[in-house]
Design an enzyme around this catalytic site. Structure first.
Site, PDB file in Angstrom:
ATOM      1  N   GLY A  46       0.839  -1.196   0.000  1.00  0.00           N
ATOM      2  CA  GLY A  46       0.000   0.000   0.000  1.00  0.00           C
ATOM      3  C   GLY A  46       0.874   1.245   0.000  1.00  0.00           C
ATOM      4  N   GLN A  51       2.679   9.998   1.394  1.00  0.00           N
ATOM      5  CA  GLN A  51       3.999   9.345   1.409  1.00  0.00           C
ATOM      6  C   GLN A  51       4.860   9.725   0.209  1.00  0.00           C
ATOM      7  OE1 GLN A  51       2.192   5.228   2.262  1.00  0.00           O
ATOM      8  NE2 GLN A  51       4.175   5.193   3.283  1.00  0.00           N
ATOM      9  N   CYS A  93       5.878   0.039   7.090  1.00  0.00           N
ATOM     10  CA  CYS A  93       5.411   1.212   6.347  1.00  0.00           C
ATOM     11  C   CYS A  93       6.571   1.711   5.500  1.00  0.00           C
ATOM     12  CB  CYS A  93       4.975   2.297   7.330  1.00  0.00           C
ATOM     13  SG  CYS A  93       4.458   3.825   6.542  1.00  0.00           S
ATOM     14  N   LEU A  94       6.310   2.035   4.247  1.00  0.00           N
ATOM     15  CA  LEU A  94       7.390   2.488   3.360  1.00  0.00           C
ATOM     16  C   LEU A  94       8.013   3.811   3.831  1.00  0.00           C
ATOM     17  CD1 LEU A  94       5.896   1.551  -0.133  1.00  0.00           C
ATOM     18  CD2 LEU A  94       7.649   0.325   1.174  1.00  0.00           C
ATOM     19  N   HIS A 135      -4.465   1.151   7.637  1.00  0.00           N
ATOM     20  CA  HIS A 135      -3.152   1.809   7.664  1.00  0.00           C
ATOM     21  C   HIS A 135      -3.104   2.958   6.652  1.00  0.00           C
ATOM     22  CE1 HIS A 135       1.456   1.472   7.918  1.00  0.00           C
ATOM     23  NE2 HIS A 135       1.249   2.288   6.899  1.00  0.00           N
ATOM     24  N   GLU A 136      -3.581   2.697   5.453  1.00  0.00           N
ATOM     25  CA  GLU A 136      -3.490   3.720   4.390  1.00  0.00           C
ATOM     26  C   GLU A 136      -4.515   4.842   4.585  1.00  0.00           C
ATOM     27  OE1 GLU A 136      -0.863   3.579   2.671  1.00  0.00           O
ATOM     28  OE2 GLU A 136      -0.356   1.504   3.108  1.00  0.00           O
ATOM     29  N   HIS A 139      -3.045   7.241   6.860  1.00  0.00           N
ATOM     30  CA  HIS A 139      -2.112   8.162   6.200  1.00  0.00           C
ATOM     31  C   HIS A 139      -2.867   9.371   5.636  1.00  0.00           C
ATOM     32  CE1 HIS A 139       1.875   6.421   6.302  1.00  0.00           C
ATOM     33  NE2 HIS A 139       1.486   5.261   5.786  1.00  0.00           N
TER      34      HIS A 139
HETATM   35 NI    NI Z   1       2.448   3.448   5.692  1.00  0.00          NI
END
Ligand code: NI
Length: 171
Positions: A46, A51, A93-94, A135-136, A139
């Protein structure tokens, strides 16, 4: 398609509530294509617009890692309309490269969103799909997974982040 630069915690854009998407135009399509490219390249499941330093409410996901075209979805203006159950599992998480920590999430979610054409859709998912959607969507609200950890786990994570930042991998 272009690969975008992923920003790392604690860049302010990650901690800012994204603006709703109002224009479903070519530039949105381009952004979404680039976000998919960036997510697959980084081997994530994701990726949310904040991000890649775009403060808007949208994210892309593919919990199959490119194996199943049906799981490649862009969710615009996501809104969680139902949750149930709970699951505890490792999450990454990226924007936190190298950090994995246990996070409690709902087991099932229903999210209402707009697709790339602006049409309203619903996605009903469990397990990894539910974890990813929550999670997304966080964000999009300026919330990162650190905020969802228990106090103890968050303190452990913060110490680990300090160490990772010293390696220079984390800018
Ligand atoms: Ni993340």
């Amino acid at each position: 398609m272009a690969r975008l630069k992923i920003v790392y915690y604690p860049k302010p854009v990650l901690l800012t509530v994204g603006k709703p998407v109002e224009e479903f135009d070519e530039s949105l399509k381009k952004l979404i294509e680039d976000m998919f490219e960036t997510m697959y390249q980084a081997q994530g499941v994701g990726l949310a617009a904040p991000q890649v330093a775009v403060s808007k409410r949208l994210f892309v996901m593919d919990c199959s890692g490119g194996e199943d075209q049906l799981q490649k979805i862009a969710l615009i203006n996501p809104e969680i309309i139902h949750v149930e159950g709970e699951q505890i599992g490792d999450e990454g998480c990226l924007s936190f490269p190298g950090l994995y920590q246990k996070v409690q999430r709902n087991l099932r979610t229903i999210v209402r969103y707009q697709d790339i054409n602006g049409e309203f859709q619903e996605l009903d998912g469990e397990n990894l799909t539910a974890r990813c959607v929550l999670h997304e969507t966080d964000h999009c609200d300026g919330i990162v997974f650190l905020d969802r950890m228990t106090i103890l786990k968050r303190e452990m994570a913060k110490r680990k982040i300090k160490k990772l930042q010293k390696t220079g991998k984390w800018e």
